[in-house]
Design a protein around this motif. Structure first.
Motif, short mmCIF file in Angstrom:
data_model
loop_
_atom_site.label_atom_id
_atom_site.label_comp_id
_atom_site.label_asym_id
_atom_site.label_seq_id
_atom_site.Cartn_x
_atom_site.Cartn_y
_atom_site.Cartn_z
N ASN A 276 -12.61 12.75 -23.88
CA ASN A 276 -12.59 13.45 -22.60
C ASN A 276 -12.11 14.89 -22.78
O ASN A 276 -12.72 15.84 -22.27
N LEU A 277 -11.02 15.06 -23.51
CA LEU A 277 -10.47 16.40 -23.74
C LEU A 277 -11.43 17.26 -24.55
O LEU A 277 -11.60 18.46 -24.28
N ALA A 278 -12.08 16.64 -25.54
CA ALA A 278 -13.03 17.38 -26.38
C ALA A 278 -14.21 17.89 -25.56
O ALA A 278 -14.62 19.05 -25.69
N PHE A 279 -14.75 17.04 -24.70
CA PHE A 279 -15.89 17.44 -23.88
C PHE A 279 -15.51 18.49 -22.84
O PHE A 279 -16.26 19.44 -22.60
N LYS A 280 -14.35 18.32 -22.21
CA LYS A 280 -13.92 19.29 -21.19
C LYS A 280 -13.75 20.69 -21.79
O LYS A 280 -14.10 21.70 -21.16
N ALA A 281 -13.22 20.76 -23.01
CA ALA A 281 -13.02 22.05 -23.66
C ALA A 281 -14.34 22.77 -23.93
O ALA A 281 -14.39 24.01 -23.98
N LEU A 282 -15.42 22.01 -24.08
CA LEU A 282 -16.73 22.60 -24.38
C LEU A 282 -17.42 23.17 -23.15
O LEU A 282 -18.43 23.87 -23.26
N LEU A 283 -16.91 22.89 -21.97
CA LEU A 283 -17.56 23.38 -20.75
C LEU A 283 -17.40 24.89 -20.57
O LEU A 283 -18.08 25.49 -19.74
N ARG A 284 -16.54 25.49 -21.39
CA ARG A 284 -16.36 26.94 -21.32
C ARG A 284 -17.33 27.69 -22.23
O ARG A 284 -17.38 28.91 -22.21
N ILE A 285 -18.09 26.96 -23.03
CA ILE A 285 -19.03 27.59 -23.96
C ILE A 285 -20.24 28.14 -23.21
O ILE A 285 -20.78 27.48 -22.32
N GLU A 286 -20.68 29.34 -23.58
CA GLU A 286 -21.84 29.96 -22.93
C GLU A 286 -23.13 29.45 -23.57
O GLU A 286 -23.89 30.21 -24.17
N ASN A 287 -23.34 28.16 -23.46
CA ASN A 287 -24.55 27.55 -24.01
C ASN A 287 -24.93 26.36 -23.12
O ASN A 287 -24.15 25.41 -22.98
N ARG A 288 -26.09 26.45 -22.53
CA ARG A 288 -26.51 25.46 -21.53
C ARG A 288 -26.60 24.06 -22.12
O ARG A 288 -26.14 23.08 -21.52
N LYS A 289 -27.19 23.94 -23.32
CA LYS A 289 -27.36 22.62 -23.92
C LYS A 289 -26.03 21.98 -24.29
O LYS A 289 -25.83 20.78 -24.08
N PHE A 293 -24.65 18.40 -22.63
CA PHE A 293 -24.29 17.17 -23.34
C PHE A 293 -22.79 16.90 -23.29
O PHE A 293 -22.37 15.74 -23.37
N ALA A 294 -21.98 17.95 -23.13
CA ALA A 294 -20.56 17.71 -22.90
C ALA A 294 -20.35 17.01 -21.56
O ALA A 294 -19.51 16.10 -21.44
N LEU A 295 -21.12 17.39 -20.55
CA LEU A 295 -21.03 16.74 -19.24
C LEU A 295 -21.49 15.28 -19.32
O LEU A 295 -20.88 14.40 -18.70
N LEU A 296 -22.55 15.01 -20.08
CA LEU A 296 -22.99 13.62 -20.24
C LEU A 296 -21.93 12.80 -20.99
O LEU A 296 -21.70 11.63 -20.68
N MET A 320 -27.85 20.05 -12.53
CA MET A 320 -27.96 21.42 -12.02
C MET A 320 -28.25 22.41 -13.15
O MET A 320 -28.88 23.45 -12.95
N LEU A 321 -27.81 22.06 -14.38
CA LEU A 321 -28.09 22.92 -15.53
C LEU A 321 -29.52 22.77 -16.01
O LEU A 321 -30.13 23.74 -16.48
N ASP A 322 -30.07 21.56 -15.92
CA ASP A 322 -31.42 21.31 -16.42
C ASP A 322 -32.06 20.18 -15.62
O ASP A 322 -31.91 19.01 -15.94
N ARG A 323 -32.80 20.55 -14.59
CA ARG A 323 -33.45 19.56 -13.75
C ARG A 323 -34.68 18.94 -14.39
O ARG A 323 -35.21 17.96 -13.90
N SER A 324 -35.14 19.53 -15.50
CA SER A 324 -36.35 19.02 -16.15
C SER A 324 -36.05 17.95 -17.19
O SER A 324 -36.98 17.33 -17.73
N ASP A 326 -35.44 14.56 -18.74
CA ASP A 326 -35.65 13.15 -18.40
C ASP A 326 -34.38 12.33 -18.59
O ASP A 326 -34.09 11.41 -17.82
N ILE A 327 -33.64 12.64 -19.65
CA ILE A 327 -32.42 11.89 -19.94
C ILE A 327 -31.39 12.11 -18.84
O ILE A 327 -30.76 11.17 -18.34
N VAL A 328 -31.21 13.36 -18.42
CA VAL A 328 -30.25 13.65 -17.35
C VAL A 328 -30.69 12.98 -16.05
O VAL A 328 -29.88 12.40 -15.33
N SER A 329 -31.98 13.04 -15.78
CA SER A 329 -32.50 12.39 -14.57
C SER A 329 -32.24 10.89 -14.59
O SER A 329 -31.94 10.27 -13.56
N LEU A 330 -32.34 10.29 -15.78
CA LEU A 330 -32.07 8.86 -15.92
C LEU A 330 -30.60 8.55 -15.63
O LEU A 330 -30.29 7.58 -14.94
N TYR A 331 -29.71 9.39 -16.15
CA TYR A 331 -28.29 9.22 -15.86
C TYR A 331 -28.04 9.30 -14.35
O TYR A 331 -27.28 8.50 -13.79
#
Length: 340
Positions: A276-289, A293-296, A320-324, A326-331
């Motif tokens: 959880n801590l590792a993924f949260k820290a990555l949300l500040r990165i200026e990279n959409r992908k 995946f940190a959010l997933l 909201m980052l990538d509506r296209s 399929d994996i995010v839509s499935l989640y």
């Protein structure tokens, strides 16, 4: 101050999106020297290639260098991209096991997830398709023949690793074998390993990456091989080994890809607080992908604890980052059903 110098002085005040628009105009006008100068003024000597706009500006420098025949700058641009070029994708590691969501998925959807992963549809290209095509043409033009042998071999290793993402992957492997003959070095072995991985031969890839780390005395150069080894061990469920290699990589550099890989490994080990801590820290990165995946990954941590509301909120931000996707839509679909 002449007009050219004045323009360069004004570049520092522009937003990155405006710089990209200016570079596109200059490239269309074939003002290659101007493209190179503007790009270098903007990104500096050590660009953050995980910042998507910085990476795109560096791509413009690379393209202008190729078209102007500046071999030294071509090589220098590829060196700046080396982490993205040599690392295998981090995304299947995160989604290799979606055990925490399986209770909500029917067999057909589970098969679909694995098919998406195995086909590599979650992989992000290191560079754009057009730039990879241009580099492939540049390689075949014969321009590299006049380069000093070590520089040529390094450049060929980068291009071959990029060709691994195209239907020319086997040709890239043959190219490396011809160019290096009985000579081995780190770049060549990592490039071969990546090609084998993308040709669905992770065992051979692992062998090449392990050889590569024996060819380098400077630890800072080992980053890509260590992260790649970590990911392959994680794919086989060898999470303790995978985590050890990820930690070794992060001692060299706190690279966002390595950090995402570590988060995925911790997730699969059931160490949800650390993940959880590792993924949260990555949300500040200026990279959409990476953010996506940190959010997933965060969503998986929340689901493992039965907090479906928090999981859905994280997945919705990914949507909201990538509506296209399929994996995010499935989640989104699965977690919406879990909440209803």
């Amino acid at each position: 101050m002449d007009s050219a110098e004045k323009q360069l002085a004004e570049i520092s005040t522009l937003k990155k999106i405006d710089v990209l628009n200016l570079l596109a105009i200059k490239l269309l006008r074939r003002e290659y020297t101007a493209v190179i100068n503007i790009a270098e003024k903007t990104i500096g000597d050590k660009p953050n290639i995980h910042d998507e706009r910085i990476a795109k500006i560096l791509e413009y420098r690379l393209v202008a260098s190729i078209l102007s025949g500046d071999d030294n700058r071509v090589l220098d641009s590829l060196r700046k991209f080396r982490v993205k070029i040599f690392m295998i994708s981090m995304f299947p590691i995160l989604l290799y096991r979606i055990n925490s969501l399986y209770d909500f998925l029917d067999e057909q959807k589970i098969f679909y997830i694995h098919r998406q992963i195995s086909k590599g549809e979650l992989n992000e290209l290191p560079l754009s398709k057009s730039v990879i095509a241009l580099l492939t043409a540049y390689l075949k033009s014969g321009n590299l023949d006049k380069m000093e042998i070590d520089a040529r071999r390094e450049l060929i290793s980068y291009i071959a690793a990029l060709m691994a993402h195209t239907p020319l992957a086997r040709e890239a492997l043959s190219l490396l074998n011809r160019e290096f003959a009985n000579y081995l070095d780190y770049n060549m072995l990592v490039a071969r390993g990546k090609i084998f991985f993308l040709l669905n031969n992770p065992v051979k890839a692992l062998s090449e990456f392990n050889k590569a780390i024996t060819f380098v005395s400077e630890k800072k150069i080992l980053l890509e091989a260590l992260v790649n080894i970590s990911q392959i061990y994680a794919m086989y469920g060898e999470y303790r080994l995978a985590l050890d290699y990820a930690r070794r990589a992060l001692l060299i550099h706190q690279d966002p890809i390595a950090r995402l890989v570590r988060g995925g490994i911790l997730l699969n080990m059931g160490r949800f607080n650390e993940a959880n801590l590792a993924f949260k820290a990555l949300l500040r990165i200026e990279n959409r992908k990476i953010k996506l995946f940190a959010l997933l990954g965060l969503a998986e941590c929340y689901v493992a604890r039965g907090n479906f509301r928090a999981a859905f909120d994280a997945v919705w931000k990914a949507y909201m980052l990538d509506r296209s996707s399929d994996i995010v839509s499935l989640y989104v679909h699965v977690l919406r059903n879990a909440l209803s």
